[in-house]
Design a protein around this motif. Structure first.
Motif, short mmCIF file in Angstrom:
data_model
loop_
_atom_site.label_atom_id
_atom_site.label_comp_id
_atom_site.label_asym_id
_atom_site.label_seq_id
_atom_site.Cartn_x
_atom_site.Cartn_y
_atom_site.Cartn_z
N VAL A 181 0.84 -1.19 0.00
CA VAL A 181 0.00 0.00 0.00
C VAL A 181 0.88 1.25 0.00
O VAL A 181 0.65 2.20 -0.75
CB VAL A 181 -0.94 -0.02 1.24
CG1 VAL A 181 -1.49 1.36 1.52
CG2 VAL A 181 -2.08 -1.01 1.00
N GLN A 185 2.83 1.53 -3.37
CA GLN A 185 2.00 1.88 -4.52
C GLN A 185 1.29 3.21 -4.31
O GLN A 185 0.50 3.64 -5.16
CB GLN A 185 0.94 0.79 -4.76
CG GLN A 185 1.52 -0.59 -5.08
CD GLN A 185 2.17 -0.63 -6.45
OE1 GLN A 185 1.62 -0.13 -7.43
NE2 GLN A 185 3.35 -1.21 -6.54
N ALA A 233 -1.14 3.77 -2.40
CA ALA A 233 -2.59 3.52 -2.36
C ALA A 233 -3.16 3.97 -1.01
O ALA A 233 -2.41 4.20 -0.06
CB ALA A 233 -2.87 2.04 -2.57
N HIS A 234 -4.48 4.03 -0.94
CA HIS A 234 -5.13 4.43 0.31
C HIS A 234 -4.87 3.38 1.40
O HIS A 234 -4.91 2.18 1.13
CB HIS A 234 -6.63 4.59 0.08
CG HIS A 234 -7.31 5.31 1.20
ND1 HIS A 234 -7.62 4.70 2.40
CD2 HIS A 234 -7.72 6.59 1.32
CE1 HIS A 234 -8.20 5.58 3.19
NE2 HIS A 234 -8.28 6.74 2.57
N TRP A 261 -6.66 -0.15 2.20
CA TRP A 261 -6.39 -1.45 1.58
C TRP A 261 -5.66 -2.40 2.52
O TRP A 261 -5.73 -3.62 2.36
CB TRP A 261 -5.55 -1.30 0.30
CG TRP A 261 -6.26 -0.61 -0.82
CD1 TRP A 261 -6.02 0.63 -1.30
CD2 TRP A 261 -7.34 -1.12 -1.60
NE1 TRP A 261 -6.87 0.94 -2.32
CE2 TRP A 261 -7.70 -0.13 -2.53
CE3 TRP A 261 -8.06 -2.33 -1.60
CZ2 TRP A 261 -8.73 -0.29 -3.45
CZ3 TRP A 261 -9.08 -2.49 -2.52
CH2 TRP A 261 -9.40 -1.50 -3.42
N PHE A 319 -7.87 -4.20 -5.53
CA PHE A 319 -6.58 -3.57 -5.24
C PHE A 319 -5.61 -3.77 -6.41
O PHE A 319 -5.01 -2.82 -6.91
CB PHE A 319 -5.99 -4.16 -3.96
CG PHE A 319 -4.61 -3.64 -3.63
CD1 PHE A 319 -4.43 -2.33 -3.24
CD2 PHE A 319 -3.50 -4.47 -3.71
CE1 PHE A 319 -3.16 -1.83 -2.95
CE2 PHE A 319 -2.23 -4.00 -3.41
CZ PHE A 319 -2.06 -2.67 -3.04
N TRP A 375 -7.21 -2.05 -9.76
CA TRP A 375 -7.44 -0.60 -9.85
C TRP A 375 -6.40 0.25 -9.14
O TRP A 375 -6.23 1.41 -9.45
CB TRP A 375 -8.83 -0.26 -9.29
CG TRP A 375 -9.92 -0.81 -10.12
CD1 TRP A 375 -10.54 -2.01 -9.94
CD2 TRP A 375 -10.53 -0.21 -11.26
NE1 TRP A 375 -11.50 -2.21 -10.90
CE2 TRP A 375 -11.51 -1.12 -11.73
CE3 TRP A 375 -10.34 0.99 -11.95
CZ2 TRP A 375 -12.31 -0.86 -12.85
CZ3 TRP A 375 -11.14 1.25 -13.06
CH2 TRP A 375 -12.10 0.33 -13.50
N SER A 376 -5.74 -0.34 -8.14
CA SER A 376 -4.95 0.53 -7.31
C SER A 376 -3.43 0.35 -7.50
O SER A 376 -2.66 1.22 -7.13
CB SER A 376 -5.32 0.30 -5.84
OG SER A 376 -5.03 1.44 -5.09
#
Ligand code: PHE
Length: 451
Positions: free
Chosen positions: A84, A87, A89-90, A93, A404, A407-408
Motif C-alpha cells: 500500500v 503503490q 494507495a489508500h 487497503w 486492489f 485498480w490501485s
C-alpha cells in the motif's frame, strides 16, 4: 521491495510450493464440506456454479494473491501494508491483511473441531466399531461422537496442539516432507474408493446427482454458498495463499503453479463426491444429511469392502493429515505477522494463537450437543461462524484483492512479479478489474434478494 527471501525461509523448489499450496487447499473442504453442501444444495446446478466460480474468480484471485505475497515476502498483514505504501494507495487497503487474519482465526477454530472427528474415526475404524456397519449403525456411532462434548473437546485439543507445534517449527522443517508423502497417498486411497463406488449399482445415481444440472434447485443462498466454497476450498481471501506465496522461489512460474493447484483441488473434491453419493443412494440415505455425511456414509462402504477396516483406518489417517496441512496454513499468516512485528519467537506466537483459537473452538464443540438448540437466524454457533467466514469474509477479501490489484496497483509492478505471457496478463487484469468484482457483488446482492 524487501530482501529476496524474508525471515521465514523459502520453499526449496516450485514443486514444493505446489505441494504446500495443494496441502493448504486440499483438506476438509474437499472431502467433508464439498459433498455435504452439494447434498444440501441439490447437486448438479450447485456444482456447476461452484466450478464456474473456481474458474472465473478463484483462479484469477489466486494468481493475484500469490503474486502479492511474493512481492511482499512477509506476512499478509505486513505485505499489504508495504505494498500500500509502495503503490501510494489508500491505507484502507491494508484492511485486507487484517480481515484475513481474523477470518483465519475463526476458520481454524471450527476446522480443528471437525478435524477432531476425523482423528476420532481413526480409532473407531481401527478398533472395529464399524465392522458390519449399516447406514443406521454408522449414524448411531456418529451421533454418539458429536453428542459427547468432552470427547469432542479432547479431539479438538489434540488436533490443535499438533497444528500449533508444526507452525511453531516454521515452513521448512517437517511440513514439506510430510506433505510430499501424504498427499499422493490420500489421492491413491480415494481412487481405490472410487473403484468401489464405481462397481456399485448406484454409481449412476450418484453421478447424475453430481452432474445433472437443474437450475430450479438453486436458491440465492446456494449461489452464495457455491462462491464461498470456491474461496474456502482454494484457501483464498484470507492470506493463507499470500503467506505461502511469500515463500515461493523467484523464478517459478506463478500461472502454471496456480493452475496445477486449482486443478488438483477440484479433482479431489469431485472424486470425493463420486465416492460418497453412490454410497448415499445405495443405502437409502439422504444427500442432505449435513455435516455428518462423510462420517455416516464411508463407514458403510468400508464395512462392505475386503480389507475395509485397514483401508478405513488409513483413510481417516490421511484425512487428518490433509486437514493438518490446511490448518497449518490457517495459522501461518498471523504467526508470521507476530514474529515480524512484535519480534516474538515463532513458538510463543503460535502458542498464543493456539490458546485463543482453542477457546473459540469450544463454541463449535457445543454447537453439536449442549447448544444445538441455540440458534441465530436458524444457525448454530458453528453454522454462523462457517457462514460468516466462508460465505462473507473470504469472498469479500477476494473482492478487495481483485480491486486492489486491478485498480490501485501500478500495472507494470504487478506484471514484473507475475511474469505472465502478455495476452494472459491482459486477460487476467480484465478479470480482476471487472469480472471477479462484478461476480462477487452480484452473488452477494442476489443472496440478499436485491437482484
Ligand atoms: N482450503 C482448505 C480446505 O479446503 C481450508 C482453508 C481455507 C485453508 C482457508 C486455508 C484458508 O479444507
Amino acid at each position: 521491495m524487501t530482501e529476496q527471501t524474508g525471515i521465514h525461509g523459502l520453499w526449496r523448489s516450485r514443486w514444493l510450493f505446489i505441494l504446500a499450496a495443494t496441502g493448504s487447499a486440499v483438506g476438509l473442504g474437499n472431502i467433508w464440506k464439498f459433498p455435504y453442501i452439494t447434498g444440501e444444495n441439490g447437486g448438479g446446478a450447485f456444482v456447476l456454479v461452484y466450478l464456474v466460480c473456481i474458474a472465473l474468480i478463484g483462479i484469477p484471485v489466486m494468481i493475484a494473491e500469490v503474486t502479492l505475497g511474493r512481492m511482499g515476502r512477509q506476512s499478509p498483514i505486513n505485505t499489504m501494508q508495504a505494498l500500500v505504501k509502495d503503490q501510494g494507495a489508500h491505507k484502507m487497503w491494508s484492511g485486507i491483511g487484517w480481515m484475513g487474519a481474523v477470518a483465519g482465526f475463526f476458520i481454524l477454530s471450527f476446522y480443528s473441531v471437525i478435524a477432531g472427528w476425523a482423528l476420532a474415526y481413526i480409532f473407531r475404524m481401527g478398533g472395529g466399531v464399524f465392522d458390519g456397519a449399516t447406514a443406521e449403525s454408522a449414524g448411531e456411532v456418529f451421533g454418539g461422537l458429536i453428542g459427547d462434548p468432552e470427547g469432542l473437546l479432547a479431539w479438538h485439543t489434540i488436533f490443535l496442539v499438533i497444528t500449533i507445534a508444526i507452525v511453531a517449527r516454521g515452513v521448512n522443517k517437517g511440513l514439506e516432507k510430510a506433505i510430499s508423502v501424504l498427499m499422493p497417498l490420500l489421492f491413491l486411497i480415494l481412487v481405490v474408493l472410487l473403484g468401489y463406488s464405481m462397481s456399485s449399482e448406484s454409481f449412476g445415481a450418484g453421478f447424475h446427482f453430481l452432474f445433472d444440472v437443474d437450475f430450479s434447485k438453486l436458491t440465492g443462498e446456494s449461489i452464495v454458498v457455491a462462491l464461498g466454497h470456491a474461496f474456502f476450498t482454494l484457501s483464498l481471501g484470507m492470506g493463507a495463499i499470500m503467506a505461502y506465496g511469500a515463500y515461493m522461489p523467484k523464478g517459478a512460474s506463478i500461472g502454471k503453479t496456480v493452475l496445477t493447484v486449482a486443478f488438483l483441488d477440484t479433482l479431489i473434491a469431485l472424486v470425493a463426491g463420486l465416492v460418497i453419493f453412490p454410497i448415499v443412494f445405495a443405502n437409502g440415505m439422504e444427500p442432505s444429511a449435513g455435516p455428518g455425511l462423510l462420517f455416516q456414509t464411508l463407514p458403510v462402504a468400508f464395512a462392505n469392502m475386503p480389507g475395509g477396516t485397514l483401508f478405513g483406518t488409513l483413510f481417516f489417517v490421511l484425512v487428518s493429515f490433509a486437514a493438518l496441512s490446511s490448518a497449518i496454513s490457517l495459522g501461518e499468516p498471523v504467526v508470521a505477522w507476530a514474529v515480524e512485528k512484535r519480534g516474538v519467537s515463532r513458538a510463543n506466537a503460535a502458542t498464543w494463537i493456539g490458546i485463543i483459537t482453542w477457546v473459540l473452538g469450544i463454541g463449535t464443540v457445543l454447537s453439536f450437543n449442549l447448544w444445538s438448540e441455540y440458534k441465530l437466524f436458524g444457525k448454530t454457533f458453528f453454522d454462523t461462524l462457517d457462514f460468516l467466514t466462508a460465505n462473507i469474509m473470504l469472498p469479500l477479501g477476494g473482492l478487495l484483492i481483485a480491486l486492489f490489484v486491478g485498480w490501485s496497483m501500478r500495472e507494470s509492478d504487478f506484471q514484473a512479479e507475475a511474469g505472465l505471457p502478455p495476452m494472459l496478463f491482459k486477460a487476467l487484469r480484465f478479470v480482476l478489474m471487472f469480472i471477479a468484482p462484478a461476480g462477487v457483488l452480484f452473488i452477494f446482492a442476489n443472496g440478499l434478494g436485491l437482484v
